[in-house]
Scaffold this active site. Structure first.
Site, PDB file in Angstrom:
ATOM      1  N   LEU A 134      13.408 -13.659   2.946  1.00 34.75           N
ATOM      2  CA  LEU A 134      14.636 -13.217   1.950  1.00 34.75           C
ATOM      3  C   LEU A 134      16.004 -13.690   2.429  1.00 34.75           C
ATOM      4  CD1 LEU A 134      12.818  -9.762   1.794  1.00 34.75           C
ATOM      5  CD2 LEU A 134      12.948 -11.384   0.094  1.00 34.75           C
ATOM      6  N   PRO A 135      17.141 -13.440   1.586  1.00 35.99           N
ATOM      7  CA  PRO A 135      18.345 -14.062   1.811  1.00 35.99           C
ATOM      8  C   PRO A 135      19.225 -13.462   2.827  1.00 35.99           C
ATOM      9  CG  PRO A 135      17.901 -14.290  -0.603  1.00 35.99           C
ATOM     10  CD  PRO A 135      16.961 -13.319   0.130  1.00 35.99           C
TER      11      PRO A 135
ATOM     12  N   ASN B  73      18.761  -7.558   0.952  1.00 40.06           N
ATOM     13  CA  ASN B  73      17.550  -7.893   0.331  1.00 40.06           C
ATOM     14  C   ASN B  73      16.263  -7.329   1.159  1.00 40.06           C
ATOM     15  OD1 ASN B  73      19.354 -10.690  -0.324  1.00 40.06           O
ATOM     16  ND2 ASN B  73      18.973  -9.275  -1.872  1.00 40.06           N
TER      17      ASN B  73
ATOM     18  N   THR C  45      16.603 -14.495   8.190  1.00 38.02           N
ATOM     19  CA  THR C  45      17.570 -14.478   9.255  1.00 38.02           C
ATOM     20  C   THR C  45      18.544 -13.088   8.772  1.00 38.02           C
ATOM     21  OG1 THR C  45      17.530 -16.970   9.462  1.00 38.02           O
ATOM     22  CG2 THR C  45      19.610 -15.612  10.381  1.00 38.02           C
TER      23      THR C  45
ATOM     24  N   LYS D  24      17.912 -16.670  17.187  1.00 38.85           N
ATOM     25  CA  LYS D  24      18.363 -17.614  15.992  1.00 38.85           C
ATOM     26  C   LYS D  24      19.698 -17.557  15.923  1.00 38.85           C
ATOM     27  CE  LYS D  24      18.351 -19.810  11.811  1.00 38.85           C
ATOM     28  NZ  LYS D  24      17.584 -19.028  10.621  1.00 38.85           N
TER      29      LYS D  24
ATOM     30  N   LYS E  60      27.277 -17.310   7.043  1.00 37.01           N
ATOM     31  CA  LYS E  60      26.433 -16.182   6.956  1.00 37.01           C
ATOM     32  C   LYS E  60      25.903 -16.008   8.318  1.00 37.01           C
ATOM     33  CE  LYS E  60      21.884 -14.804   6.262  1.00 37.01           C
ATOM     34  NZ  LYS E  60      20.497 -15.164   6.148  1.00 37.01           N
TER      35      LYS E  60
END
Length: 390
Positions: free
Chosen positions: A94-95, A99, A125, A263, A338
């Site tokens: 998912l974004p 979410n 992420t 990450k 982001k």
């Protein structure tokens, strides 16, 4: 451990004989796997599960995204809760953090109908703190949560035409009525087929108006992703069984949240090194150096890095990278901003000084505000060139 790998079987069943062990793996491969989030990354990931023999139970906020999976024989549900009711192994892609929270803990979320003993893997992420928060909520329901964000290098696509998804300025995926076919946007090809069909979607009652086609490169499609996994170590092999169908590297990082930590740390370093490479190349060019020569010197010297030798941001230095195609494709500036925001949040929460990471975040935020949102993050070179003329 065996119970985690072959769910629903007696703990000692698999030990009887090597042939029985092989049989157990085959039966496990036929156990349905839930997949929630069929956007640019989730779509090819779920397809790779299908290719490996896993029946997929799918859900996406855009029903159109599920159509091609119906054609592949997948079951399509109306909510994340329905997925949880039908599958005890679920992957989410998912974004953003909100979410992911909604999909797991919302009114029709996974936790409404999750089965005890289920394995829930989130490959989004997001903020590591959110992963830890969800892990606690999942544990209370008797299930297991693992974070497994992905990474994949930019790679050239072979041939003149490939199927791609379409993504909006906001970062949310928009699905095509049929698979979108675009020619590879690379200088060595003369023909570019710009014929495609678009279906508008809605999010938060707002119509998607601005859109632009992005070329999504092949790591997810080819099953060459790297997964960084955080969670209970005893469940790692159970997660790895699924993740190896979608990635060539599956690395256990530690407790829940460490996959996300790996990450965002990687992407913070990537952003810093890209800005450093762009600044260095720009300075050398202004001092009279040929950019190809300067890149050659850097790449045989101590300044060498991935941004200089594999993904150089200067147009004309390398072929087959976004800088050779007006910074189209690759990893978007919006996505880098982001991820840097997540790194900044984590740094604040852990009271960790990250002055270069903070500066990189501001630079990419400025790029988004000045029209670079849809360009590859290596467009920071172009951004710096334009800034120097102001």
């Amino acid at each position: 451990m065996a119970a985690a790998v072959v769910r629903g079987r007696p703990a000692g069943w698999w030990r009887w004989h090597r042939r029985v062990m092989v049989c157990s793996r085959t039966m496990a491969s036929k156990t349905p796997v839930g997949f929630i989030g069929l956007g640019n990354m989730g779509n090819p990931m779920a397809k790779n599960l299908v290719k490996h023999g896993y029946p997929v139970i799918a859900y996406d906020v855009f029903p159109e995204a599920c159509k091609e999976f119906q054609d592949l024989g997948a079951q399509v549900t109306e909510s994340p809760a329905d997925v949880a009711e039908r599958a005890d192994r679920i992957i989410t892609m998912l974004p953003s953090s909100p979410n992911v929270r909604e999909v797991y803990t919302g009114a029709n979320g996974i936790l409404k109908k999750v089965k005890k003993g289920s394995l829930l893997i989130d490959s989004s992420t997001i903020d590591p703190a959110v992963s830890k928060e969800l892990a606690k909520a999942v544990e209370k329901m008797g299930a297991v949560f693992m974070d497994a964000p992905v990474s994949g290098e930019y790679s050239e696509l072979e041939g003149t035409q490939k199927d791609h998804q379409v993504q909006l300025l906001s970062g949310w995926p928009i699905q095509a009525i049929e698979p979108v076919t675009l020619a590879l946007l690379a200088p060595r090809f003369n023909h570019i087929d710009k014929t495609y069909k678009i279906l508008e979607g809605k999010k938060n009652r707002r119509k998607f108006i601005s859109w632009k086609v992005l070329v999504c490169v092949g790591a997810a499609r080819a099953g060459n992703l790297t997964f960084m996994v955080g969670g209970v170590e005893q469940e790692f092999n159970a997660a790895k069984e699924l993740l190896t169908c979608m990635g060539s590297n599956v690395i256990y990082c530690g407790e829940v949240g460490t996959g996300q930590a790996a990450k965002i740390c990687n992407n913070m370093l990537l952003a810093i090194s890209m800005i450093g490479t762009a600044e260095t190349m720009n300075l050398g060019i202004r001092l009279g150096l040929d950019p190809k020569l300067l890149a050659k010197i850097l790449n045989m010297s101590s300044g060498r890095c991935w941004s200089s030798d594999t993904y150089n941001p200067v147009p004309g230095v390398m072929e087959g990278v976004p800088s050779a195609n007006n910074y189209q494709g690759g990893f978007g500036t919006t996505l880098m901003a982001k991820d840097l925001g997540l790194a900044q949040l984590s740094a604040t929460n852990s009271m960790t000084p990250v002055p270069l990471g903070s500066q990189a975040h501001q630079i990419y935020r400025m790029m988004c505000a000045k029209g670079y949102a849809l360009k590859d993050f290596s467009a920071v070179f172009q951004f710096l060139r334009e800034e120097e003329t102001l």
